[in-house]
Every structure is written in C-alpha cells, then in structure tokens.
Design a protein around this motif. Structure first.
Motif, PDB file in Angstrom:
ATOM      1  N   LEU A 144      20.027  37.139  52.160  1.00  0.00           N
ATOM      2  CA  LEU A 144      19.884  37.574  50.775  1.00  0.00           C
ATOM      3  C   LEU A 144      20.239  39.053  50.665  1.00  0.00           C
ATOM      4  N   VAL A 145      20.799  39.437  49.528  1.00  0.00           N
ATOM      5  CA  VAL A 145      21.201  40.820  49.307  1.00  0.00           C
ATOM      6  C   VAL A 145      20.353  41.437  48.202  1.00  0.00           C
ATOM      7  N   GLU A 146      20.298  42.755  48.200  1.00  0.00           N
ATOM      8  CA  GLU A 146      19.576  43.503  47.176  1.00  0.00           C
ATOM      9  C   GLU A 146      20.354  43.474  45.867  1.00  0.00           C
ATOM     10  N   TRP A 147      19.671  43.694  44.751  1.00  0.00           N
ATOM     11  CA  TRP A 147      20.319  43.855  43.463  1.00  0.00           C
ATOM     12  C   TRP A 147      21.132  45.144  43.513  1.00  0.00           C
ATOM     13  N   SER A 148      22.234  45.202  42.792  1.00  0.00           N
ATOM     14  CA  SER A 148      23.093  46.395  42.847  1.00  0.00           C
ATOM     15  C   SER A 148      22.464  47.598  42.158  1.00  0.00           C
ATOM     16  N   THR A 149      21.556  47.368  41.213  1.00  0.00           N
ATOM     17  CA  THR A 149      20.818  48.457  40.566  1.00  0.00           C
ATOM     18  C   THR A 149      19.350  48.077  40.510  1.00  0.00           C
ATOM     19  N   GLY A 150      18.526  49.073  40.340  1.00  0.00           N
ATOM     20  CA  GLY A 150      17.097  48.821  40.234  1.00  0.00           C
ATOM     21  C   GLY A 150      16.719  48.296  38.862  1.00  0.00           C
ATOM     22  N   LEU A 151      15.475  47.913  38.729  1.00  0.00           N
ATOM     23  CA  LEU A 151      14.984  47.388  37.461  1.00  0.00           C
ATOM     24  C   LEU A 151      15.081  48.429  36.352  1.00  0.00           C
ATOM     25  N   GLY A 202      32.060  42.660  38.786  1.00  0.00           N
ATOM     26  CA  GLY A 202      33.419  42.601  38.263  1.00  0.00           C
ATOM     27  C   GLY A 202      33.609  41.795  36.997  1.00  0.00           C
ATOM     28  N   PHE A 203      32.538  41.330  36.386  1.00  0.00           N
ATOM     29  CA  PHE A 203      32.665  40.543  35.162  1.00  0.00           C
ATOM     30  C   PHE A 203      32.823  41.453  33.947  1.00  0.00           C
ATOM     31  N   ASN A 204      33.730  41.068  33.063  1.00  0.00           N
ATOM     32  CA  ASN A 204      33.844  41.710  31.758  1.00  0.00           C
ATOM     33  C   ASN A 204      32.902  40.921  30.850  1.00  0.00           C
ATOM     34  N   MET A 205      31.820  41.528  30.437  1.00  0.00           N
ATOM     35  CA  MET A 205      30.767  40.814  29.726  1.00  0.00           C
ATOM     36  C   MET A 205      31.165  40.386  28.317  1.00  0.00           C
ATOM     37  N   PHE A 206      32.226  40.943  27.785  1.00  0.00           N
ATOM     38  CA  PHE A 206      32.636  40.615  26.429  1.00  0.00           C
ATOM     39  C   PHE A 206      33.552  39.390  26.362  1.00  0.00           C
ATOM     40  N   THR A 207      34.137  38.965  27.480  1.00  0.00           N
ATOM     41  CA  THR A 207      35.100  37.865  27.440  1.00  0.00           C
ATOM     42  C   THR A 207      34.508  36.521  27.861  1.00  0.00           C
ATOM     43  N   GLY A 208      33.307  36.508  28.408  1.00  0.00           N
ATOM     44  CA  GLY A 208      32.697  35.251  28.835  1.00  0.00           C
ATOM     45  C   GLY A 208      33.289  34.766  30.149  1.00  0.00           C
ATOM     46  N   TRP A 209      32.814  33.605  30.589  1.00  0.00           N
ATOM     47  CA  TRP A 209      33.240  33.048  31.876  1.00  0.00           C
ATOM     48  C   TRP A 209      34.727  32.709  31.883  1.00  0.00           C
ATOM     49  N   HIS A 210      35.179  31.972  30.870  1.00  0.00           N
ATOM     50  CA  HIS A 210      36.580  31.535  30.848  1.00  0.00           C
ATOM     51  C   HIS A 210      37.528  32.725  30.754  1.00  0.00           C
ATOM     52  N   GLY A 211      37.173  33.739  29.985  1.00  0.00           N
ATOM     53  CA  GLY A 211      37.997  34.938  29.897  1.00  0.00           C
ATOM     54  C   GLY A 211      38.101  35.657  31.224  1.00  0.00           C
ATOM     55  N   ASN A 212      37.016  35.708  31.974  1.00  0.00           N
ATOM     56  CA  ASN A 212      37.033  36.337  33.294  1.00  0.00           C
ATOM     57  C   ASN A 212      37.868  35.536  34.279  1.00  0.00           C
ATOM     58  N   VAL A 213      37.753  34.214  34.242  1.00  0.00           N
ATOM     59  CA  VAL A 213      38.551  33.367  35.134  1.00  0.00           C
ATOM     60  C   VAL A 213      40.030  33.525  34.809  1.00  0.00           C
ATOM     61  N   LEU A 261      25.962  41.668  36.820  1.00  0.00           N
ATOM     62  CA  LEU A 261      27.199  40.934  36.560  1.00  0.00           C
ATOM     63  C   LEU A 261      28.377  41.889  36.349  1.00  0.00           C
ATOM     64  N   GLN A 262      28.146  43.004  35.662  1.00  0.00           N
ATOM     65  CA  GLN A 262      29.205  44.007  35.490  1.00  0.00           C
ATOM     66  C   GLN A 262      29.630  44.555  36.843  1.00  0.00           C
ATOM     67  N   ASN A 263      28.675  44.883  37.696  1.00  0.00           N
ATOM     68  CA  ASN A 263      28.989  45.434  39.017  1.00  0.00           C
ATOM     69  C   ASN A 263      29.683  44.422  39.924  1.00  0.00           C
ATOM     70  N   PHE A 302      21.079  38.707  26.380  1.00  0.00           N
ATOM     71  CA  PHE A 302      20.768  37.437  27.023  1.00  0.00           C
ATOM     72  C   PHE A 302      21.900  36.434  26.846  1.00  0.00           C
ATOM     73  N   GLY A 303      22.473  36.351  25.655  1.00  0.00           N
ATOM     74  CA  GLY A 303      23.563  35.414  25.401  1.00  0.00           C
ATOM     75  C   GLY A 303      24.749  35.654  26.313  1.00  0.00           C
ATOM     76  N   ARG A 304      25.092  36.914  26.532  1.00  0.00           N
ATOM     77  CA  ARG A 304      26.231  37.236  27.401  1.00  0.00           C
ATOM     78  C   ARG A 304      25.938  36.912  28.855  1.00  0.00           C
ATOM     79  N   VAL A 305      24.730  37.229  29.303  1.00  0.00           N
ATOM     80  CA  VAL A 305      24.344  36.922  30.686  1.00  0.00           C
ATOM     81  C   VAL A 305      24.327  35.411  30.891  1.00  0.00           C
ATOM     82  N   ALA A 306      23.734  34.673  29.960  1.00  0.00           N
ATOM     83  CA  ALA A 306      23.630  33.217  30.086  1.00  0.00           C
ATOM     84  C   ALA A 306      25.006  32.552  30.095  1.00  0.00           C
ATOM     85  N   ALA A 307      25.942  33.071  29.294  1.00  0.00           N
ATOM     86  CA  ALA A 307      27.288  32.489  29.254  1.00  0.00           C
ATOM     87  C   ALA A 307      27.977  32.611  30.608  1.00  0.00           C
ATOM     88  N   ILE A 308      27.811  33.739  31.273  1.00  0.00           N
ATOM     89  CA  ILE A 308      28.423  33.935  32.602  1.00  0.00           C
ATOM     90  C   ILE A 308      27.726  33.054  33.629  1.00  0.00           C
TER      91      ILE A 308
END
Length: 183
Positions: free
Chosen positions: A41-48, A150-161, A146-148, A72-78
């Motif tokens: 298991l790895v640590e989170w890239s940033t703290g709480l 490499g995800f672009n949070m504005f484009t969703g999963w399909h946009g990132n793929v 998710l940003q760290n 929440f909507g953006r995180v859940a979509a990814i």
C-alpha cells in the motif's frame, strides 16, 4: 486437524510449509494459500489538510467547503469510470445532504473504492470517520489525489482516456517534414 481449501476452491495456488503448527492439533505440515497479486500500500500524495500548501489548492478547498456536491461528483465520475455521471453523483450527494443533513456515508464509500483502486493506505473505519468529521477536507484530498495521478478533473473518465490514447497515438507517429520555402 485443520484442512485449508484446495487451490480449485479458492483460485489461489496452495503451497506447503513444512513448519510445525501447534495450533492445529499437532499437525506437522501446514498448507496455506497466499494472494498472488498483493502490492504494498502507498501513502496518499497529499495530507488531509493539504489545501494550505498552494494557492490553487486553497481556492479549490473553498469551493469544496461551500458546494461539496461539485467536488464529489467529479471524484465519483473518475472512480466509477463514468458509469454514473458527474451530475448524477453530485445531485444524489446534494439530495442526501438536504434530506439527511450530510452525504458522508455515500462519499466515504467512494473513498474506500478509491483506496482499493489505487492501493492507498487506510481502512473502511478511518474512511467513515474522516468523512464524518471533516467532509470538505476528505473530498479535497480525494480530488487532489486524482489530479496528482494525472487526471483532468473537468473532462471525466472518458475525456481522460481519450486524451491519453490521443497522446499515445501522437507520440508514435513522426511529424510531417516541410519541403523548403515556397511562394
């Protein structure tokens, strides 16, 4: 005498350890099944409370504090790989907040899914406690993670793929050569 399930039952290879096991009524050999794909298991890239390190993150944390349904909507979509859209997830979260006063039980389930997908440290109990005690910080941490990654949070999963496959396709083709100056 203890008899562990066979490899056909569990799907995992069964190996034999020739150490003595006193726990199983004097058995001289103990069989065990090990998980073949376990990763550390790895640590989170940033703290709480990692919002306070950069201005861009600080601004995003304020948005999350005042309207957590968008984050929440953006995180859940990814995390769901767009099986539920950003709007649907965010709206359901907002509805739960209006009806029950908080959507932390819904959002902590997504934190658990995220930990499992990316091999992050933590457990279900801490996920629930973090979301119960500090929902905006938890959502912001998940968003930054998710940003760290490499995800672009504005484009969703399909946009990132699509962006990744387009980037790979572009990298494998040679650029077109121009043929000198012409008028």
């Amino acid at each position: 005498m203890y008899q562990p399930p066979s490899a056909a039952t569990t799907g995992f290879p069964v190996s034999t350890n020739s150490t003595t096991s006193a726990a199983y009524s004097g058995a001289t050999t103990t069989e065990y099944a090990s998980h073949p794909l376990s990763k550390p298991l790895v640590e989170w890239s940033t703290g709480l409370c990692g919002c306070w390190s950069k201005w861009e993150q600080y601004e995003h944390c304020w948005w999350t504090f005042w309207c957590p349904c968008f984050t929440f909507g953006r995180v859940a979509a990814i995390i769901d790989k767009d099986s539920t859209s950003c709007c649907v997830s965010g709206s359901l979260y907002a509805l739960l907040c209006c009806v029950f006063g908080s959507g932390y039980l819904y959002s902590c389930c997504y934190r658990s899914k995220m930990r499992e997908q990316y091999g992050l440290k933590g457990n279900d109990c801490t996920d629930c406690m973090i979301h119960c005690c500090c929902e905006p910080c938890a959502l912001s941490q998940e968003y930054r993670e998710l940003q760290n990654r490499g995800f672009n949070m504005f484009t969703g999963w399909h946009g990132n793929v699509e962006q990744q496959t387009r980037g790979i396709a572009m990298a494998t083709t040679a650029p077109a050569a121009e043929s000198g100056m012409s008028r």
